[in-house]
Enzyme design. Structure first.
Site, PDB file in Angstrom:
ATOM      1  N   CYS A   8       0.854  -1.191   0.000  1.00 15.36           N
ATOM      2  CA  CYS A   8       0.000   0.000   0.000  1.00 15.36           C
ATOM      3  C   CYS A   8       0.888   1.239   0.000  1.00 15.36           C
ATOM      4  CB  CYS A   8      -0.982  -0.017   1.177  1.00 15.36           C
ATOM      5  SG  CYS A   8      -0.211   0.072   2.807  1.00 15.36           S
ATOM      6  N   ARG A  14      -3.230  -0.468   5.563  1.00 15.73           N
ATOM      7  CA  ARG A  14      -3.881  -1.551   4.804  1.00 15.73           C
ATOM      8  C   ARG A  14      -2.988  -2.759   4.568  1.00 15.73           C
ATOM      9  NH1 ARG A  14      -5.337   2.165  -0.090  1.00 15.73           N
ATOM     10  NH2 ARG A  14      -3.309   2.942   0.618  1.00 15.73           N
ATOM     11  N   ASP A 123      -8.434   3.992   1.660  1.00 17.88           N
ATOM     12  CA  ASP A 123      -7.329   4.208   2.603  1.00 17.88           C
ATOM     13  C   ASP A 123      -7.868   4.776   3.921  1.00 17.88           C
ATOM     14  OD1 ASP A 123      -5.029   4.800   3.943  1.00 17.88           O
ATOM     15  OD2 ASP A 123      -3.987   5.558   2.172  1.00 17.88           O
TER      16      ASP A 123
END
Ligand code: 4NP
Length: 152
Positions: A8, A14, A123
């Site tokens: 990520c 994440r 996100d």
């Protein structure tokens, strides 16, 4: 052996969630010896930092620990080493491309493309919604594990 690198932007929300969820899933399925799983960032923003506390708390709510994980940037050597490079969103794909150039070995994919409902993992650094990330990450990892066990 399946070697998987989750990627990520910052490697504090994440992709570490995906890393530790996937590690738990392969352990629970009794196939952990067939997997090597890690995570990394496309940016250097968070290099050396631990998993972001709300992400760590979300994992802990489900009995998953992520002690000792610190953010690092993905390298060209990672691309050669790992079999699967799993990105969280389309902008990560561009970040990965900046690091590795073309995906000549066809290793890069989006996590949710392994499910029946492809979409970017939003996100939580910006949305604040760690529940939504948890839902996406667990669905994506479950689908990925199913796919890999089917083709093993
Ligand atoms: P992640 O979230 O990519 O899911 O780890 C982010 C964390 C930090 C930043 C951006 C995204 N940052 O810009 O520092």
């Amino acid at each position: 052996m399946h070697k998987i690198l989750f990627v990520c932007l910052g490697n504090i929300c994440r992709s570490p969630m995906a890393e530790f969820v996937m590690k738990k899933m392969v352990k629970d399925a009794g196939v952990e010896r067939q997997f090597e799983i890690a995570s990394a960032a496309t940016s250097t923003e968070e290099w050396g930092n631990p998993v972001y506390p709300p992400a760590r708390r979300k994992l802990a709510e489900h009995g998953i620990r992520c002690d000792g994980k610190t953010a690092r940037q993905m390298s060209r050597a990672d691309y050669d080493y790992y079999d699967l490079i799993i990105a969280m969103d389309h902008s990560n794909l561009r970040g990965i491309q900046r690091i590795i150039g073309a995906d000549s070995q066809n290793k890069v994919s989006l996590l949710m493309d392994h499910t029946d409902h492809p979409h970017d993992v939003a996100d939580p650094w910006y949305t604040g919604n760690f529940d939504a990330t948890w839902e996406d990450v667990t669905a994506g990892c479950a689908a990925l594990l199913h796919e890999l066990c089917r083709t093993a």
